[in-house]
Write an enzyme that holds these catalytic residues in place. Structure first.
Site, PDB file in Angstrom:
ATOM      1  N   GLU A  46     -10.387 -18.734  38.748  1.00  0.00           N
ATOM      2  CA  GLU A  46     -11.095 -19.385  37.050  1.00  0.00           C
ATOM      3  C   GLU A  46     -12.570 -19.932  37.480  1.00  0.00           C
ATOM      4  OE1 GLU A  46      -8.676 -22.523  34.445  1.00  0.00           O
ATOM      5  OE2 GLU A  46      -7.639 -21.346  36.165  1.00  0.00           O
ATOM      6  N   ASP A  50     -15.511 -19.230  34.985  1.00  0.00           N
ATOM      7  CA  ASP A  50     -15.660 -20.404  33.745  1.00  0.00           C
ATOM      8  C   ASP A  50     -17.445 -20.473  33.620  1.00  0.00           C
ATOM      9  OD1 ASP A  50     -14.844 -22.190  30.976  1.00  0.00           O
ATOM     10  OD2 ASP A  50     -16.061 -23.275  33.021  1.00  0.00           O
ATOM     11  N   ASN A 118      -6.445 -18.040  31.255  1.00  0.00           N
ATOM     12  CA  ASN A 118      -7.154 -18.476  32.646  1.00  0.00           C
ATOM     13  C   ASN A 118      -6.912 -17.539  33.238  1.00  0.00           C
ATOM     14  OD1 ASN A 118      -6.967 -21.204  31.943  1.00  0.00           O
ATOM     15  ND2 ASN A 118      -5.254 -21.763  32.827  1.00  0.00           N
ATOM     16  N   GLU A 121     -11.064 -15.521  32.573  1.00  0.00           N
ATOM     17  CA  GLU A 121     -12.058 -15.757  33.359  1.00  0.00           C
ATOM     18  C   GLU A 121     -11.826 -15.744  34.091  1.00  0.00           C
ATOM     19  OE1 GLU A 121     -12.755 -20.178  30.806  1.00  0.00           O
ATOM     20  OE2 GLU A 121     -11.583 -20.074  32.492  1.00  0.00           O
TER      21      GLU A 121
END
Length: 232
Positions: A46, A50, A118, A121
Protein backbone atom coordinates in the site's frame (compact mmCIF):
# COMPACT_ATOMS: atom_id res chain seq x y z
CA UNK A 1 -11.51 -15.73 4.33
CA UNK A 2 -9.14 -17.08 1.71
CA UNK A 3 -9.07 -17.41 -2.07
CA UNK A 4 -8.51 -20.61 -4.02
CA UNK A 5 -6.92 -20.75 -7.46
CA UNK A 6 -10.27 -20.16 -9.17
CA UNK A 7 -10.86 -17.05 -7.05
CA UNK A 8 -7.42 -15.69 -7.84
CA UNK A 9 -7.99 -16.32 -11.55
CA UNK A 10 -11.31 -14.43 -11.42
CA UNK A 11 -9.56 -11.58 -9.63
CA UNK A 12 -6.84 -11.45 -12.29
CA UNK A 13 -9.52 -11.27 -14.97
CA UNK A 14 -11.16 -8.30 -13.23
CA UNK A 15 -7.81 -6.56 -12.84
CA UNK A 16 -6.70 -7.19 -16.41
CA UNK A 17 -3.33 -8.56 -15.31
CA UNK A 18 -2.19 -12.19 -15.12
CA UNK A 19 0.45 -12.44 -12.41
CA UNK A 20 3.66 -14.28 -13.06
CA UNK A 21 3.93 -14.73 -9.30
CA UNK A 22 0.53 -14.94 -7.63
CA UNK A 23 2.23 -14.37 -4.31
CA UNK A 24 2.22 -10.65 -5.16
CA UNK A 25 -1.53 -10.76 -5.75
CA UNK A 26 -2.25 -12.64 -2.53
CA UNK A 27 -0.14 -10.19 -0.52
CA UNK A 28 -1.93 -7.21 -2.09
CA UNK A 29 -5.32 -8.64 -1.16
CA UNK A 30 -4.39 -9.63 2.41
CA UNK A 31 -5.63 -7.26 5.11
CA UNK A 32 -3.73 -6.93 8.39
CA UNK A 33 -6.46 -8.93 10.15
CA UNK A 34 -5.45 -12.00 8.10
CA UNK A 35 -1.69 -11.58 8.47
CA UNK A 36 0.36 -14.57 9.66
CA UNK A 37 3.99 -15.59 9.94
CA UNK A 38 3.73 -17.21 6.53
CA UNK A 39 1.59 -14.53 4.86
CA UNK A 40 2.42 -10.80 5.08
CA UNK A 41 -0.37 -8.25 4.78
CA UNK A 42 -0.65 -5.53 2.14
CA UNK A 43 0.49 -2.54 4.23
CA UNK A 44 3.97 -2.33 2.66
CA UNK A 45 2.55 -2.67 -0.85
CA UNK A 46 0.00 0.00 0.00
CA UNK A 47 2.86 2.38 0.87
CA UNK A 48 4.56 1.75 -2.47
CA UNK A 49 1.34 1.86 -4.46
CA UNK A 50 0.43 5.26 -3.04
CA UNK A 51 3.66 6.71 -4.43
CA UNK A 52 3.31 4.98 -7.78
CA UNK A 53 -0.27 6.15 -8.22
CA UNK A 54 0.68 9.72 -7.34
CA UNK A 55 3.51 9.64 -9.89
CA UNK A 56 1.46 8.16 -12.75
CA UNK A 57 -1.46 10.53 -12.17
CA UNK A 58 0.87 13.53 -11.90
CA UNK A 59 2.60 12.58 -15.15
CA UNK A 60 -0.70 12.19 -17.00
CA UNK A 61 -2.13 15.46 -15.68
CA UNK A 62 1.09 17.27 -16.56
CA UNK A 63 0.67 16.12 -20.18
CA UNK A 64 -3.10 16.60 -20.44
CA UNK A 65 -3.51 19.95 -18.66
CA UNK A 66 -0.64 21.92 -20.11
CA UNK A 67 -1.81 25.39 -19.04
CA UNK A 68 -2.77 24.54 -15.44
CA UNK A 69 -0.91 25.98 -12.48
CA UNK A 70 0.82 23.87 -9.84
CA UNK A 71 -2.08 24.44 -7.46
CA UNK A 72 -4.65 23.32 -10.02
CA UNK A 73 -2.65 20.19 -10.84
CA UNK A 74 -2.31 19.41 -7.14
CA UNK A 75 -6.04 19.76 -6.51
CA UNK A 76 -6.91 17.58 -9.51
CA UNK A 77 -4.45 14.88 -8.41
CA UNK A 78 -5.89 14.95 -4.88
CA UNK A 79 -9.37 14.18 -6.25
CA UNK A 80 -8.12 11.16 -8.18
CA UNK A 81 -5.99 9.62 -5.42
CA UNK A 82 -8.45 10.42 -2.62
CA UNK A 83 -10.22 7.74 -0.61
CA UNK A 84 -13.34 8.36 -2.72
CA UNK A 85 -11.39 7.96 -5.97
CA UNK A 86 -9.77 4.73 -4.79
CA UNK A 87 -13.07 3.36 -3.52
CA UNK A 88 -14.72 4.06 -6.87
CA UNK A 89 -12.10 1.85 -8.56
CA UNK A 90 -12.40 -0.81 -5.84
CA UNK A 91 -16.16 -1.02 -6.31
CA UNK A 92 -15.83 -1.16 -10.10
CA UNK A 93 -13.41 -4.08 -9.70
CA UNK A 94 -15.62 -5.79 -7.12
CA UNK A 95 -12.73 -6.11 -4.68
CA UNK A 96 -15.15 -6.87 -1.85
CA UNK A 97 -15.31 -10.37 -3.40
CA UNK A 98 -11.56 -10.88 -3.25
CA UNK A 99 -9.90 -9.14 -0.29
CA UNK A 100 -8.61 -11.57 2.31
CA UNK A 101 -9.61 -10.66 5.85
CA UNK A 102 -9.47 -12.30 9.26
CA UNK A 103 -12.11 -13.99 11.38
CA UNK A 104 -13.18 -10.70 12.95
CA UNK A 105 -15.13 -10.11 9.74
CA UNK A 106 -18.12 -12.43 9.82
CA UNK A 107 -19.00 -11.89 6.17
CA UNK A 108 -17.95 -9.72 3.28
CA UNK A 109 -20.64 -7.14 4.00
CA UNK A 110 -18.59 -6.18 7.07
CA UNK A 111 -15.53 -5.18 5.03
CA UNK A 112 -14.90 -1.47 5.45
CA UNK A 113 -14.50 0.94 2.55
CA UNK A 114 -11.02 1.88 3.79
CA UNK A 115 -9.87 -1.75 3.36
CA UNK A 116 -11.06 -1.76 -0.25
CA UNK A 117 -9.47 1.60 -1.03
CA UNK A 118 -6.13 0.55 0.47
CA UNK A 119 -6.22 -2.68 -1.52
CA UNK A 120 -6.30 -0.70 -4.77
CA UNK A 121 -3.01 1.01 -3.88
CA UNK A 122 -1.53 -2.34 -2.86
CA UNK A 123 -2.57 -3.90 -6.18
CA UNK A 124 -0.82 -1.15 -8.14
CA UNK A 125 2.38 -1.97 -6.28
CA UNK A 126 1.81 -5.70 -6.75
CA UNK A 127 1.55 -5.29 -10.51
CA UNK A 128 4.71 -3.17 -10.45
CA UNK A 129 6.60 -5.78 -8.42
CA UNK A 130 5.33 -8.53 -10.68
CA UNK A 131 5.88 -7.01 -14.12
CA UNK A 132 7.52 -3.59 -13.87
CA UNK A 133 6.72 0.06 -14.48
CA UNK A 134 5.03 -0.32 -17.85
CA UNK A 135 2.56 -2.89 -16.54
CA UNK A 136 1.78 -0.76 -13.49
CA UNK A 137 1.21 2.31 -15.65
CA UNK A 138 -1.09 0.29 -17.91
CA UNK A 139 -3.04 -0.87 -14.86
CA UNK A 140 -3.47 2.72 -13.61
CA UNK A 141 -4.47 3.97 -17.07
CA UNK A 142 -7.02 1.17 -17.42
CA UNK A 143 -8.74 1.78 -14.10
CA UNK A 144 -8.17 5.50 -13.49
CA UNK A 145 -7.90 6.76 -17.06
CA UNK A 146 -11.54 7.69 -17.65
CA UNK A 147 -11.78 9.65 -14.40
CA UNK A 148 -8.42 11.29 -15.08
CA UNK A 149 -9.42 12.46 -18.56
CA UNK A 150 -12.75 13.74 -17.25
CA UNK A 151 -11.05 15.79 -14.54
CA UNK A 152 -8.50 17.12 -17.04
CA UNK A 153 -11.38 18.54 -19.12
CA UNK A 154 -12.58 20.73 -16.26
CA UNK A 155 -10.32 23.13 -14.40
CA UNK A 156 -10.71 22.45 -10.66
CA UNK A 157 -12.32 25.16 -8.56
CA UNK A 158 -10.04 25.89 -5.59
CA UNK A 159 -11.55 25.38 -2.15
CA UNK A 160 -11.94 28.40 0.19
CA UNK A 161 -8.79 27.59 2.17
CA UNK A 162 -6.69 27.44 -0.99
CA UNK A 163 -8.19 30.66 -2.35
CA UNK A 164 -7.65 32.50 0.92
CA UNK A 165 -4.09 31.22 1.19
CA UNK A 166 -3.28 32.26 -2.38
CA UNK A 167 -4.85 35.68 -1.86
CA UNK A 168 -2.97 36.46 1.35
CA UNK A 169 0.26 35.05 -0.08
CA UNK A 170 -0.04 37.32 -3.11
CA UNK A 171 -0.57 40.39 -0.94
CA UNK A 172 2.38 40.14 1.42
CA UNK A 173 3.70 36.58 1.46
CA UNK A 174 2.09 35.67 4.79
CA UNK A 175 -0.13 32.69 5.61
CA UNK A 176 -3.56 32.53 7.31
CA UNK A 177 -3.56 30.81 10.70
CA UNK A 178 -6.48 28.60 11.77
CA UNK A 179 -7.22 28.22 15.48
CA UNK A 180 -9.67 25.77 17.05
CA UNK A 181 -11.46 27.94 19.57
CA UNK A 182 -13.89 25.38 20.95
CA UNK A 183 -15.09 21.77 20.57
CA UNK A 184 -18.59 21.00 21.77
CA UNK A 185 -20.84 17.94 21.89
CA UNK A 186 -20.27 14.20 22.36
CA UNK A 187 -17.55 12.39 20.43
CA UNK A 188 -19.91 11.21 17.69
CA UNK A 189 -21.55 14.63 17.21
CA UNK A 190 -18.78 17.14 17.80
CA UNK A 191 -19.04 20.74 16.63
CA UNK A 192 -15.81 22.64 16.02
CA UNK A 193 -15.51 26.43 16.25
CA UNK A 194 -12.53 27.70 14.25
CA UNK A 195 -11.22 31.20 13.72
CA UNK A 196 -8.89 32.32 10.96
CA UNK A 197 -6.27 34.96 11.69
CA UNK A 198 -4.31 37.13 9.30
CA UNK A 199 -1.41 39.03 10.83
CA UNK A 200 -2.74 38.04 14.26
CA UNK A 201 -6.15 39.59 13.61
CA UNK A 202 -9.24 37.38 13.69
CA UNK A 203 -10.90 37.93 10.34
CA UNK A 204 -13.66 35.33 10.60
CA UNK A 205 -15.03 32.52 12.77
CA UNK A 206 -17.20 29.57 11.77
CA UNK A 207 -18.44 26.18 12.93
CA UNK A 208 -18.46 22.73 11.38
CA UNK A 209 -18.93 19.06 12.23
CA UNK A 210 -15.21 18.50 11.63
CA UNK A 211 -12.14 20.67 12.00
CA UNK A 212 -11.66 20.68 8.24
CA UNK A 213 -15.26 21.72 7.58
CA UNK A 214 -15.02 24.52 10.13
CA UNK A 215 -11.75 25.74 8.60
CA UNK A 216 -13.28 25.84 5.13
CA UNK A 217 -16.32 27.72 6.41
CA UNK A 218 -14.09 30.21 8.25
CA UNK A 219 -11.97 30.69 5.11
CA UNK A 220 -15.09 31.42 3.05
CA UNK A 221 -16.25 34.00 5.57
CA UNK A 222 -12.76 35.53 5.62
CA UNK A 223 -12.81 35.89 1.83
CA UNK A 224 -16.17 37.62 2.05
CA UNK A 225 -14.91 39.89 4.83
CA UNK A 226 -11.83 40.86 2.85
CA UNK A 227 -13.98 41.62 -0.21
CA UNK A 228 -16.23 43.87 1.88
CA UNK A 229 -13.18 45.69 3.30
CA UNK A 230 -11.88 46.34 -0.20
CA UNK A 231 -15.23 47.69 -1.35
CA UNK A 232 -15.59 49.86 1.74
Amino acid sequence: MTLDDDGLARCEERLGHAFRDRGHLVEALTHASARSEEQPCNERLEFLGDSLLGFFVSDCLFALARDWSEGELTRARARLVSRAGLLRVAKALGLEDFVIVGRTFRDRNDIRDSILANAVEALIAAVYRDAGVRAARTFVNRHFGAALREIARHRPEPDPKSRLGERVQAIDGSTPVYVVEEIEGPDHEQVFTVSVKIHGRVVATAQGTSKRAAQRAAAQRALEALAEEEQG
